[in-house]
Design an enzyme around this catalytic site. Structure first.
Site, PDB file in Angstrom:
ATOM      1  N   SER A  15       0.830  -1.061   0.218  1.00 31.73           N
ATOM      2  CA  SER A  15       0.007   0.066  -0.047  1.00 31.73           C
ATOM      3  C   SER A  15       0.900   1.048   0.187  1.00 31.73           C
ATOM      4  CB  SER A  15      -0.819   0.008   1.160  1.00 31.73           C
ATOM      5  OG  SER A  15      -0.166   0.132   2.344  1.00 31.73           O
ATOM      6  N   LEU A  17       3.325   4.236  -0.384  1.00 35.05           N
ATOM      7  CA  LEU A  17       4.145   4.653  -1.102  1.00 35.05           C
ATOM      8  C   LEU A  17       4.883   3.385  -1.524  1.00 35.05           C
ATOM      9  CD1 LEU A  17       6.026   7.197   1.483  1.00 35.05           C
ATOM     10  CD2 LEU A  17       4.672   7.509  -0.591  1.00 35.05           C
ATOM     11  N   ASP A  59       7.340  -9.192   8.622  1.00 35.71           N
ATOM     12  CA  ASP A  59       7.363  -8.304   9.491  1.00 35.71           C
ATOM     13  C   ASP A  59       8.821  -7.857   9.561  1.00 35.71           C
ATOM     14  OD1 ASP A  59       7.480  -6.761  12.030  1.00 35.71           O
ATOM     15  OD2 ASP A  59       6.550  -8.198  13.086  1.00 35.71           O
ATOM     16  N   VAL A  60       9.444  -6.704   9.430  1.00 36.07           N
ATOM     17  CA  VAL A  60      10.601  -5.990   9.356  1.00 36.07           C
ATOM     18  C   VAL A  60      11.202  -6.093  10.617  1.00 36.07           C
ATOM     19  CG1 VAL A  60      10.047  -4.567   7.609  1.00 36.07           C
ATOM     20  CG2 VAL A  60       9.593  -3.928   9.872  1.00 36.07           C
ATOM     21  N   CYS A  86       9.994   0.678   2.849  1.00 37.23           N
ATOM     22  CA  CYS A  86       8.812   1.545   2.916  1.00 37.23           C
ATOM     23  C   CYS A  86       8.052   1.161   4.162  1.00 37.23           C
ATOM     24  CB  CYS A  86       8.059   1.351   1.636  1.00 37.23           C
ATOM     25  SG  CYS A  86       8.942   2.081   0.247  1.00 37.23           S
ATOM     26  N   SER A 149      11.764  10.603   6.995  1.00 34.21           N
ATOM     27  CA  SER A 149      10.446  11.574   6.867  1.00 34.21           C
ATOM     28  C   SER A 149      11.193  12.926   7.152  1.00 34.21           C
ATOM     29  CB  SER A 149       9.503  11.202   8.041  1.00 34.21           C
ATOM     30  OG  SER A 149       8.271  12.372   8.123  1.00 34.21           O
ATOM     31  N   TYR A 162       7.953   9.203  16.604  1.00 33.63           N
ATOM     32  CA  TYR A 162       8.047   9.153  15.024  1.00 33.63           C
ATOM     33  C   TYR A 162       9.288   9.926  14.644  1.00 33.63           C
ATOM     34  CZ  TYR A 162       6.900   9.506  10.233  1.00 33.63           C
ATOM     35  OH  TYR A 162       6.780   9.447   8.762  1.00 33.63           O
ATOM     36  N   LYS A 166      12.600   8.309  12.937  1.00 30.98           N
ATOM     37  CA  LYS A 166      12.977   8.498  11.455  1.00 30.98           C
ATOM     38  C   LYS A 166      14.496   9.399  11.525  1.00 30.98           C
ATOM     39  CE  LYS A 166       9.574   6.998   8.913  1.00 30.98           C
ATOM     40  NZ  LYS A 166       9.916   5.773   8.053  1.00 30.98           N
TER      41      LYS A 166
END
Length: 256
Positions: A15, A17, A59-60, A86, A149, A162, A166
């Site tokens: 889904s 990006l 699952d990363v 992503c 981000s 977050y 990032k």
């Protein structure tokens, strides 16, 4: 690096990006392994693109999961040439809010997915790229593209977890590129601004319009296809390495 005939792994590829990246790579003749937790969305992609993609539920944050995904990519026909990370989460929580202090577990969860997960993919991908057989006198062994981000630089109130996760992705880019340079592997990170992801598209029209108005030019939300176009350019341009590229219409986020 030419994209046609190569194999890539895209995490979070079912889904947003990631899905746009899968579409762009397939459109340029690549075979893509899509690793995502959403098996229904993965099945829909498989139906849409047929043999051009393989889907694996992954699952990363799991070493075993990513090893299986990368072994699948290496085992497909064509030449395994890189990964695009992503997969990620975008939590919002204040250090001190209506419900008390920021949860420690929620902070750990954001770092685990966005930072540890990205590194997990990077380290296993690097191992597989180093061990692969280079053909045709290629200049490079592969490319690893991470997603950060603009919050890494302009984190807003409520984005402490977050932004920190990032920011870690941004910080690992250069040392990873320096270390993997002797193996002819490039590492590049893209830092998107406000993009038309499913989460944002679910917001009311007036909220999306307000967000778009904060972007200097073009004054709109970024399109996933623009992210995917940049991914393709990074792959095709061998002199892009060790860099974090902002894709944000010149936005600099306000405090809130």
């Amino acid at each position: 690096m030419r994209i046609e005939g190569k194999t890539f792994l895209v995490t979070g590829g079912a889904s947003g990006l990631g899905a746009a990246t899968v579409e762009a790579l397939v459109g340029k003749g690549a075979v893509v392994v899509v690793a995502d937790r959403n098996s229904d969305a993965g099945a829909a992609l498989r139906q849409r693109y047929g043999s051009a993609i393989e889907f694996i539920q992954a699952d990363v944050t799991s070493e075993d999961s990513i090893v299986k995904a990368l072994d699948l990519a290496v085992g497909l026909s064509g030449t395994f040439s890189g990964v695009v990370s992503c997969a990620g989460v975008a939590p919002a929580e204040r250090i001190f809010g209506r419900n008390g202090i920021h949860g420690l577990q929620s902070f750990r969860a954001a770092v685990d997915v966005n930072l540890v997960g990205t590194f997990n993919v990077l380290r296993v991908a690097a191992d597989r790229l180093i061990k692969r057989d280079r053909t045709g006198g290629e200049e490079e062994n592969g490319v690893i593209i991470n997603t950060a981000s603009v919050a890494a630089y302009d984190g807003q109130i409520g984005q402490v977890a977050y932004a920190a996760s990032k920011g870690g992705v941004v910080a690992l880019t250069l040392p990873a590129a320096r270390e993997l340079a002797r193996h002819s592997i490039r590492v590049v990170t893209i830092a998107p601004g406000i993009m038309e992801t499913p989460m944002l598209l679910a917001m009311p029209d007036e909220v999306r319009a307000s967000l778009a108005a904060t972007v200097p030019f073009p004054s709109r939300l970024g399109k996933p296809q623009e992210f995917a176009s940049l991914v393709c350019h990074v792959i095709e341009n061998p002199y892009l390495n060790g860099e974090v590229i902002r894709l944000d219409g010149a936005i600099r986020m306000a405090a809130k």
